[in-house]
Design a protein around this motif. Structure first.
Motif, PDB file in Angstrom:
ATOM      1  N   HIS B  66      50.131  29.511  29.669  1.00 55.58           N
ATOM      2  CA  HIS B  66      50.192  28.209  30.357  1.00 55.58           C
ATOM      3  C   HIS B  66      49.188  27.239  29.757  1.00 55.58           C
ATOM      4  N   PHE B  67      47.990  27.760  29.492  1.00 55.97           N
ATOM      5  CA  PHE B  67      46.918  26.876  29.011  1.00 55.97           C
ATOM      6  C   PHE B  67      46.526  27.345  27.606  1.00 55.97           C
ATOM      7  N   ASP B  68      45.231  27.303  27.240  1.00 52.45           N
ATOM      8  CA  ASP B  68      44.831  27.798  25.921  1.00 52.45           C
ATOM      9  C   ASP B  68      44.564  29.300  25.985  1.00 52.45           C
ATOM     10  N   ILE B  69      44.642  29.942  24.832  1.00 47.48           N
ATOM     11  CA  ILE B  69      44.270  31.354  24.730  1.00 47.48           C
ATOM     12  C   ILE B  69      42.750  31.425  24.768  1.00 47.48           C
ATOM     13  N   PRO B  70      42.164  32.063  25.800  1.00 44.84           N
ATOM     14  CA  PRO B  70      40.699  32.094  25.887  1.00 44.84           C
ATOM     15  C   PRO B  70      40.084  32.906  24.738  1.00 44.84           C
ATOM     16  N   ASP B  71      38.854  32.536  24.400  1.00 41.08           N
ATOM     17  CA  ASP B  71      38.101  33.202  23.345  1.00 41.08           C
ATOM     18  C   ASP B  71      36.989  33.988  24.039  1.00 41.08           C
ATOM     19  N   ILE B  72      37.234  35.261  24.320  1.00 42.10           N
ATOM     20  CA  ILE B  72      36.361  36.035  25.214  1.00 42.10           C
ATOM     21  C   ILE B  72      35.488  37.007  24.435  1.00 42.10           C
ATOM     22  N   ASP B  73      34.197  37.019  24.781  1.00 49.25           N
ATOM     23  CA  ASP B  73      33.259  37.989  24.230  1.00 49.25           C
ATOM     24  C   ASP B  73      33.197  39.176  25.198  1.00 49.25           C
ATOM     25  N   GLU B  74      33.765  40.309  24.768  1.00 55.47           N
ATOM     26  CA  GLU B  74      33.882  41.470  25.655  1.00 55.47           C
ATOM     27  C   GLU B  74      32.520  41.925  26.188  1.00 55.47           C
ATOM     28  N   SER B  75      31.476  41.741  25.368  1.00 58.11           N
ATOM     29  CA  SER B  75      30.163  42.288  25.766  1.00 58.11           C
ATOM     30  C   SER B  75      29.613  41.562  27.005  1.00 58.11           C
ATOM     31  N   SER B  76      29.998  40.310  27.192  1.00 61.77           N
ATOM     32  CA  SER B  76      29.469  39.578  28.351  1.00 61.77           C
ATOM     33  C   SER B  76      30.521  39.427  29.454  1.00 61.77           C
ATOM     34  N   TRP B  77      31.611  40.180  29.312  1.00 65.30           N
ATOM     35  CA  TRP B  77      32.732  40.038  30.235  1.00 65.30           C
ATOM     36  C   TRP B  77      32.622  41.032  31.399  1.00 65.30           C
ATOM     37  N   HIS B  78      32.984  40.614  32.602  1.00 66.09           N
ATOM     38  CA  HIS B  78      33.000  41.490  33.781  1.00 66.09           C
ATOM     39  C   HIS B  78      34.272  41.269  34.579  1.00 66.09           C
ATOM     40  N   THR B  92      32.228  46.491  33.831  1.00 60.60           N
ATOM     41  CA  THR B  92      32.275  46.134  32.408  1.00 60.60           C
ATOM     42  C   THR B  92      33.470  46.858  31.773  1.00 60.60           C
ATOM     43  N   MET B  93      33.845  46.440  30.571  1.00 60.26           N
ATOM     44  CA  MET B  93      34.909  47.160  29.854  1.00 60.26           C
ATOM     45  C   MET B  93      34.481  48.603  29.597  1.00 60.26           C
ATOM     46  N   ALA B  94      33.201  48.793  29.281  1.00 60.85           N
ATOM     47  CA  ALA B  94      32.703  50.153  29.014  1.00 60.85           C
ATOM     48  C   ALA B  94      32.951  51.043  30.242  1.00 60.85           C
ATOM     49  N   ALA B  95      32.680  50.501  31.436  1.00 65.60           N
ATOM     50  CA  ALA B  95      32.893  51.267  32.670  1.00 65.60           C
ATOM     51  C   ALA B  95      34.381  51.543  32.871  1.00 65.60           C
ATOM     52  N   LEU B  96      35.212  50.538  32.648  1.00 62.07           N
ATOM     53  CA  LEU B  96      36.663  50.704  32.847  1.00 62.07           C
ATOM     54  C   LEU B  96      37.240  51.750  31.891  1.00 62.07           C
ATOM     55  N   TYR B 193      44.058  47.594  28.738  1.00 57.38           N
ATOM     56  CA  TYR B 193      43.155  47.135  27.663  1.00 57.38           C
ATOM     57  C   TYR B 193      43.695  47.521  26.294  1.00 57.38           C
ATOM     58  N   ALA B 194      44.859  48.166  26.262  1.00 52.25           N
ATOM     59  CA  ALA B 194      45.489  48.487  24.976  1.00 52.25           C
ATOM     60  C   ALA B 194      46.993  48.243  25.053  1.00 52.25           C
ATOM     61  N   GLY B 205      46.121  38.926  26.333  1.00 54.24           N
ATOM     62  CA  GLY B 205      45.205  39.058  27.472  1.00 54.24           C
ATOM     63  C   GLY B 205      43.874  39.727  27.210  1.00 54.24           C
ATOM     64  N   TYR B 206      43.476  39.876  25.949  1.00 49.52           N
ATOM     65  CA  TYR B 206      42.209  40.520  25.635  1.00 49.52           C
ATOM     66  C   TYR B 206      41.059  39.952  26.465  1.00 49.52           C
ATOM     67  N   PRO B 207      40.182  40.750  27.044  1.00 48.17           N
ATOM     68  CA  PRO B 207      40.092  42.203  26.899  1.00 48.17           C
ATOM     69  C   PRO B 207      40.845  43.014  27.954  1.00 48.17           C
ATOM     70  N   LEU B 208      41.362  42.354  28.993  1.00 47.24           N
ATOM     71  CA  LEU B 208      42.001  43.107  30.080  1.00 47.24           C
ATOM     72  C   LEU B 208      43.063  42.253  30.745  1.00 47.24           C
ATOM     73  N   ARG B 209      44.212  42.867  31.039  1.00 46.28           N
ATOM     74  CA  ARG B 209      45.269  42.157  31.740  1.00 46.28           C
ATOM     75  C   ARG B 209      45.920  43.080  32.757  1.00 46.28           C
ATOM     76  N   LEU B 210      46.591  42.472  33.695  1.00 51.63           N
ATOM     77  CA  LEU B 210      47.426  43.198  34.634  1.00 51.63           C
ATOM     78  C   LEU B 210      48.817  43.349  34.031  1.00 51.63           C
ATOM     79  N   VAL B 211      49.443  44.499  34.260  1.00 48.06           N
ATOM     80  CA  VAL B 211      50.850  44.676  33.913  1.00 48.06           C
ATOM     81  C   VAL B 211      51.577  45.242  35.132  1.00 48.06           C
ATOM     82  N   VAL B 212      52.547  44.471  35.617  1.00 50.30           N
ATOM     83  CA  VAL B 212      53.322  44.854  36.804  1.00 50.30           C
ATOM     84  C   VAL B 212      54.745  45.182  36.364  1.00 50.30           C
TER      85      VAL B 212
END
Lengths: 375, 375
Positions: B66-78, B92-96, B193-194, B205-212
């Motif tokens: 819908h909008f722009d593709i976000p540019d996400i830094d996984e290390s600071s992502w929650h 964190t992604m590490a925890a997930l 995440y993969a 959807g990097y680093p994480l998305r929902l899939v229904v």
């Protein structure tokens, strides 16, 4: 049968496919046609926010396929090298993977990029500005294989033919293009079997493609099945009819070759879903983008703020023909603004402020302009 | 400033972005607009020849942003999980990645697929028929995380919010959608995440998305940053205004949810570059395609040859909500033919022969028809 159901039928002028400039249906001042929409749906571009990245992920790198994406079984696939050579060869992928390997960073751009901005507008793949991408291409140097085959002294060109087959301008053919012998022997021209360190995706030419750094994408033949060294210039459709700078349908024109200098900017702020108009908060914002040229190194990028040009900061060159990053800090004040960017290369070539019009809509490297609303 | 330069400005009716059915500018019988072309250039579809594959490579899988593709830094992502739960969480992604993992094969389709075939045509992302793709999605079962958080008994929905931000219908927002609690607790709903065994591409959807699985793509929120369990129905823009089956702008309509049954065919033969008309040699050809439904298992596919319907051979189900392959041998005789396909699912739902029209152009699962010329 209703038109809405038979969308693969021409919804435009019946003459379209018979147009003399067979890469297009000829220029129009009319609305966007269903053919253009169909091509735009098949051939994907690079969303401009991907300009933030040195390397474009495969799914974001532009793709143009003239015909269908072939479905190739690598195990039964061969590359044939023949023509004016001492030793013709048939090579499997396994054999090619044992040859010397190089990796080159390359910015590829479609020769038709910018076409849909032209007025009148040639009817073909309706690129706006995003027909571009940069990747690391890994494979065998073409010069190594030509050396092994032994090119005859009177050879003038090398013809590359893909597996992809279709009809264009009423002419059935497999996609084929040639390179002058001196270009084919450049050390950075690669027969690539990997893109960004992984197997070529189907749409990028699996299992093997040519990559010609500095040239528009049409030279980098995908799904490559044969390489023929020839002693007279190649007269194939994609060489003699398509991909030419023509003033009119009757003009023989000149061939499209190297990428004209261009720069693009990451649109700042946030978009409106439908119009893509950009909205931005007042205050400092770092404008950034990339610039590239097939003619020579990018030597400067200027950023235009409401028509006033300022020099951008250039990062170190990325090497080869890969694009070069530029940045410029800007303090956005409330109201409407038009942002633009203009690159110049080492040959002195710079981007035009007015459209670069020609009959097929090739090489339109007109400066990008982005309207933003601040506040 | 010439229009051709300010392509990010609206070239259509100024009222477009203010339309009451804010997902679209309202239906039109007019030509394709520049807004539609811009959206079509950003959002790529799956070329139909990719229907040959069980799994769609990332660069061929449809994408709608819908909008722009976000540019996400996984290390600071929650990922934040909050609301009507016993224990709010920040992960964190590490925890997930340490949590239980599942892989589900899923056919995702855009709810607007088929929109540009409608007459009159709602002005939005102008999908023809290729807004679809199938992938293996790997990640954490949503039900596991909701179980860990402890969902309160009076919870009714779960709201998923992405990082992607923009304006639609004049409403600034981050993309957000909700699921009824019973859907959110399904064992096959995954926080992925993969994709196809590799890290999510940025546009997916990097680093994480929902899939229904089974739902149209709008439910599978990308760039997921928060999950909130709520005790009253979510009223966000993408839930209450966009993605509804409406008869008119004033009709409150009903929400779009599960994917309507659909089948698509690999266009046989070779294409014309511009018109995409198909040409085919006389003789035997194996027609093939895929069929899917979010309503239930696909139970039959019929192939229409010039309007006469014959049963296709169905392969074994691929499992879950992944599409099912079908084939039918055909002996092509010279002349023009119209080929089509029609799927039926276990609920008895089948594809309509006439367009499935609604104001936003949602769920148009009309049968595909392909015109071919044999000889």
């Amino acid at each position: 049968m209703k038109q809405i159901f038979t969308h693969q039928q021409s919804a435009g002028p019946a003459a379209a496919a018979e147009s003399p400039a067979a890469h297009t249906a000829g220029p129009t001042t009319g609305p966007i046609t269903r053919e253009e929409l169909q091509l735009g749906a098949r051939n994907h571009s690079m969303p401009l926010e991907a300009l933030r990245r040195d390397i474009t992920p495969p799914g974001l790198h532009y793709v143009l396929t003239h015909f269908d994406i072939p479905d190739i079984d690598e195990s039964s696939w061969h590359l044939r090298i023949s023509g004016a050579v001492d030793m013709a060869m048939e090579l499997t992928m396994a054999a090619l993977r044992r040859d010397p390997v190089i990796t080159v960073p390359v910015t590829l751009e479609c020769a038709g990029n910018g076409r849909s901005l032209l007025d009148p507008r040639p009817v073909s793949q309706p690129w706006i500005l995003e027909g571009v991408g940069t990747a690391h291409w890994t494979g065998v140097p073409l010069a190594y294989l030509l050396g092994k085959a032994g090119v005859h002294p009177h050879a003038v060109e090398v013809v590359f033919t893909g597996v992809d087959e279709g009809v264009q301008g009423g002419v059935p053919h497999r996609y084929a293009r040639s390179l002058p012998i001196h270009e084919a022997l450049r050390p950075d021209v690669v027969l690539a079997y990997a893109m960004n360190g992984t197997e070529l995706p189907p749409q990028h030419g699996y299992p093997l493609r040519l990559v010609v750094p500095g040239w528009y994408g049409m030279a980098s033949v995908k799904w490559l099945q044969s390489i023929e060294v020839v002693t007279t210039p190649f007269k194939g459709f994609q060489q003699e009819v398509a991909y030419r700078y023509q003033e009119s349908a009757d003009d023989a024109g000149t061939p499209v070759s190297r990428i004209r200098v261009r720069s693009l900017m990451v649109p700042p702020g946030i978009p409106d879903f439908l119009t893509r108009n950009r909205m931005l908060k007042p205050g400092p914002v770092l404008l950034q983008g990339r610039a590239w040229s097939g003619g020579g190194a990018v030597t400067s990028v200027e950023v235009g703020i409401d028509g006033a040009w300022l020099p951008a900061q250039l990062d170190k060159p990325a090497g080869g023909y890969a694009w070069r990053k530029w940045t410029m800090p800007w303090v956005a004040d409330p109201g409407g603004h038009v942002l633009s960017c203009r690159a110049t290369d080492s040959t002195g070539a710079t981007q035009p402020l007015e459209q670069n019009w020609n009959y097929q809509g090739m090489g339109n490297n007109v400066v990008q302009r982005i309207s933003v609303t601040v506040g």
